[in-house]
Design a protein around this motif. Structure first.
Motif, PDB file in Angstrom:
ATOM      1  N   VAL A 124       1.029  -1.227  -0.055  1.00 20.76           N
ATOM      2  CA  VAL A 124      -0.036   0.019  -0.041  1.00 20.76           C
ATOM      3  C   VAL A 124       1.028   1.297   0.085  1.00 20.76           C
ATOM      4  N   LEU A 125       1.978   1.415   0.788  1.00 18.81           N
ATOM      5  CA  LEU A 125       2.661   2.310   0.917  1.00 18.81           C
ATOM      6  C   LEU A 125       3.615   2.710  -0.274  1.00 18.81           C
ATOM      7  N   SER A 126       4.025   1.600  -0.995  1.00 16.91           N
ATOM      8  CA  SER A 126       4.659   1.663  -2.200  1.00 16.91           C
ATOM      9  C   SER A 126       3.717   2.322  -3.297  1.00 16.91           C
ATOM     10  N   LYS A 127       2.539   1.813  -3.563  1.00 14.68           N
ATOM     11  CA  LYS A 127       1.499   2.237  -4.536  1.00 14.68           C
ATOM     12  C   LYS A 127       1.363   3.700  -4.419  1.00 14.68           C
ATOM     13  N   THR A 128       1.185   4.008  -3.197  1.00 20.55           N
ATOM     14  CA  THR A 128       0.986   5.418  -2.996  1.00 20.55           C
ATOM     15  C   THR A 128       2.210   6.413  -2.674  1.00 20.55           C
ATOM     16  N   ARG A 129       3.115   5.840  -2.900  1.00 19.48           N
ATOM     17  CA  ARG A 129       4.318   6.523  -2.811  1.00 19.48           C
ATOM     18  C   ARG A 129       4.468   7.250  -1.331  1.00 19.48           C
ATOM     19  N   ILE A 130       4.325   6.572  -0.263  1.00 20.18           N
ATOM     20  CA  ILE A 130       4.334   7.205   1.183  1.00 20.18           C
ATOM     21  C   ILE A 130       5.643   6.647   1.657  1.00 20.18           C
ATOM     22  N   GLY A 131       6.609   7.428   2.192  1.00 24.93           N
ATOM     23  CA  GLY A 131       7.888   6.887   2.660  1.00 24.93           C
ATOM     24  C   GLY A 131       7.624   6.507   3.901  1.00 24.93           C
ATOM     25  N   ALA A 132       8.453   5.108   4.333  1.00 24.46           N
ATOM     26  CA  ALA A 132       8.481   4.487   5.587  1.00 24.46           C
ATOM     27  C   ALA A 132       9.937   3.918   5.867  1.00 24.46           C
ATOM     28  N   LEU A 133       9.738   3.686   7.212  1.00 24.43           N
ATOM     29  CA  LEU A 133      10.881   2.739   7.952  1.00 24.43           C
ATOM     30  C   LEU A 133      10.427   1.865   8.964  1.00 24.43           C
ATOM     31  N   ILE A 134      10.426   0.774   8.642  1.00 24.55           N
ATOM     32  CA  ILE A 134       9.880  -0.245   9.612  1.00 24.55           C
ATOM     33  C   ILE A 134      11.000  -1.331   9.938  1.00 24.55           C
ATOM     34  N   VAL A 135      11.220  -1.428  11.325  1.00 26.41           N
ATOM     35  CA  VAL A 135      12.405  -2.090  11.830  1.00 26.41           C
ATOM     36  C   VAL A 135      11.763  -3.191  12.620  1.00 26.41           C
ATOM     37  N   LEU A 136      12.267  -4.432  12.379  1.00 25.21           N
ATOM     38  CA  LEU A 136      11.899  -5.703  13.248  1.00 25.21           C
ATOM     39  C   LEU A 136      12.933  -6.026  14.093  1.00 25.21           C
ATOM     40  N   GLU A 137      12.609  -5.944  15.496  1.00 25.34           N
ATOM     41  CA  GLU A 137      13.678  -6.430  16.320  1.00 25.34           C
ATOM     42  C   GLU A 137      13.814  -8.011  16.444  1.00 25.34           C
ATOM     43  N   ARG A 138      15.060  -8.458  16.488  1.00 27.17           N
ATOM     44  CA  ARG A 138      15.241 -10.011  16.537  1.00 27.17           C
ATOM     45  C   ARG A 138      16.071 -10.161  17.839  1.00 27.17           C
ATOM     46  N   LYS A 139      17.052 -11.002  17.803  1.00 23.98           N
ATOM     47  CA  LYS A 139      17.908 -11.422  18.681  1.00 23.98           C
ATOM     48  C   LYS A 139      18.455 -10.232  19.574  1.00 23.98           C
ATOM     49  N   THR A 140      19.145  -9.330  19.011  1.00 19.96           N
ATOM     50  CA  THR A 140      19.618  -8.146  19.609  1.00 19.96           C
ATOM     51  C   THR A 140      18.564  -7.057  20.144  1.00 19.96           C
ATOM     52  N   GLY A 141      18.529  -6.697  21.448  1.00 22.62           N
ATOM     53  CA  GLY A 141      17.412  -5.838  21.792  1.00 22.62           C
ATOM     54  C   GLY A 141      17.792  -4.519  21.371  1.00 22.62           C
ATOM     55  N   ILE A 142      16.946  -3.822  20.925  1.00 20.99           N
ATOM     56  CA  ILE A 142      16.855  -2.101  20.462  1.00 20.99           C
ATOM     57  C   ILE A 142      16.150  -1.502  21.389  1.00 20.99           C
ATOM     58  N   GLN A 143      15.936  -1.682  22.484  1.00 19.98           N
ATOM     59  CA  GLN A 143      15.343  -0.781  23.574  1.00 19.98           C
ATOM     60  C   GLN A 143      16.021   0.536  23.509  1.00 19.98           C
ATOM     61  N   ASP A 144      17.108   0.682  23.391  1.00 26.96           N
ATOM     62  CA  ASP A 144      17.708   2.111  23.342  1.00 26.96           C
ATOM     63  C   ASP A 144      16.976   2.973  22.183  1.00 26.96           C
ATOM     64  N   PHE A 145      16.881   2.469  21.270  1.00 31.51           N
ATOM     65  CA  PHE A 145      16.140   3.041  19.949  1.00 31.51           C
ATOM     66  C   PHE A 145      14.622   3.326  20.110  1.00 31.51           C
ATOM     67  N   VAL A 146      13.921   2.226  20.882  1.00 26.83           N
ATOM     68  CA  VAL A 146      12.713   2.506  21.098  1.00 26.83           C
ATOM     69  C   VAL A 146      12.425   3.530  21.864  1.00 26.83           C
ATOM     70  N   GLU A 147      13.188   3.682  22.976  1.00 30.36           N
ATOM     71  CA  GLU A 147      12.940   4.883  23.990  1.00 30.36           C
ATOM     72  C   GLU A 147      13.357   6.302  23.032  1.00 30.36           C
ATOM     73  N   THR A 148      13.808   6.312  22.025  1.00 31.18           N
ATOM     74  CA  THR A 148      14.132   7.743  21.383  1.00 31.18           C
ATOM     75  C   THR A 148      12.594   8.156  20.792  1.00 31.18           C
ATOM     76  N   GLY A 149      11.750   7.328  20.585  1.00 27.88           N
ATOM     77  CA  GLY A 149      10.384   7.595  19.857  1.00 27.88           C
ATOM     78  C   GLY A 149       9.217   7.528  20.858  1.00 27.88           C
ATOM     79  N   ILE A 150       8.118   7.538  20.283  1.00 23.91           N
ATOM     80  CA  ILE A 150       6.845   7.388  21.138  1.00 23.91           C
ATOM     81  C   ILE A 150       6.458   6.230  21.292  1.00 23.91           C
ATOM     82  N   LYS A 151       6.294   5.608  22.675  1.00 25.21           N
ATOM     83  CA  LYS A 151       6.008   4.260  22.703  1.00 25.21           C
ATOM     84  C   LYS A 151       4.613   4.130  22.566  1.00 25.21           C
ATOM     85  N   ILE A 152       4.211   2.606  22.032  1.00 23.30           N
ATOM     86  CA  ILE A 152       2.759   2.450  21.501  1.00 23.30           C
ATOM     87  C   ILE A 152       2.325   1.294  22.020  1.00 23.30           C
TER      88      ILE A 152
END
Length: 270
Positions: A124-152
């Motif tokens: 959907v984002l590609s067809k409407t040309r809406i920019g996006a960045l989605i990150v999938l956390e795996r083994k290495t925790g990235i809580q440090d970066f989660v805390e830089t944004g708005i928790k949902i």
């Protein structure tokens, strides 16, 4: 005799209290660093300690000497490396929230559902040309970066993700971080890659995707605002111009590798 038995019982009671308090403190500290990169460093130190004990048991003098020196160095380095985590512990103590119950991690229904939601969203984002960045956390925790944004902490769905990235909405800038089947946070700031060989036409989203995947095992999905092209970053490399089939196969492959290897990986990779 009765007084002696009473002293033994008091000693056992105090020892039990001592062990319980230490165990609770270590548990709370572990929960604070559980989803950060610091936990990998803790596991690395544990491996060095285990190897050092084995070297001493088998009388490997040279290896024991080297490991002893490394462990002595870690005594000085650990407070520096764990400065953010130690600061967080002190803040929690100051707020009286250190000994709190940590929420349990929600489980996935199926990996296929997560993949399908991500594929639908990116299409959907590609067809409407809406920019996006989605990150999938795996083994290495990235809580440090989660805390830089708005928790949902919201349930993952394609509609939810598309709505986040709609232009001129409060959370459309920055990255969305997905943890298992939930959206952990939006509007997160990621480190930009400093690789000089990155193609000039790649923008900030692509550089952020590469920057995070260079230092963690996270998977980053980028949708270009200019062209609508979908790219996936893994281990510091970017695969561009992904179609729906390629996207689905790549995500399924990565999730299957993670689940199959979880039963055979060494304990320091837990």
């Amino acid at each position: 005799m009765a007084e002696f038995l009473s002293q033994i019982r008091n000693f056992e009671f105090r020892s039990a209290i001592d062990i319980i308090v230490v165990a609770v403190v270590f548990y709370q500290f572990y929960m604070l660093i559980k989803r950060t990169r610091a936990v990998q460093l803790v596991k690395g130190v544990m491996v060095l300690v285990a190897v050092s004990l084995l070297a001493r048991f088998f009388h490997l003098t040279t290896i024991s000497w080297i490991l002893d020196k490394l462990l002595q160095m870690f005594v000085i380095a650990i407070p520096v490396v764990f400065q953010p985590e130690l600061r967080k512990v002190l803040e929690q103590l100051g707020r009286g929230r250190f000994f709190t119950r940590h929420p349990s991690t929600p489980g996935l229904d199926t990996q296929e559902q997560v993949v399908e939601e991500l594929v639908r969203c990116t299409q959907v984002l590609s067809k409407t040309r809406i920019g996006a960045l989605i990150v999938l956390e795996r083994k290495t925790g990235i809580q440090d970066f989660v805390e830089t944004g708005i928790k949902i902490d919201g349930m993952l769905s394609s509609e939810f993700l598309v709505n986040i990235f709609i232009p001129n909405t409060p959370l459309h800038d920055g990255a969305v971080i997905v943890r298992q089947d939930r959206v952990a946070a939006a509007g997160c700031f990621l480190p930009l890659s400093e690789n000089p060989n990155i193609q000039k036409e790649l923008g900030t989203r692509h550089r952020a995707a590469l920057g995070l995947t260079e230092i963690t095992d996270a998977l980053a999905i980028v949708v270009s605002e200019e062209t609508g092209a979908i790219s996936v970053g893994i281990d510091g490399t970017l695969t561009r111009f992904m179609d729906e089939k390629m996207m689905r196969e790549l995500l399924m492959s990565e999730l299957e590798i993670k689940s199959l290897s979880s039963s055979v990986i060494p304990f320091w990779r837990w």
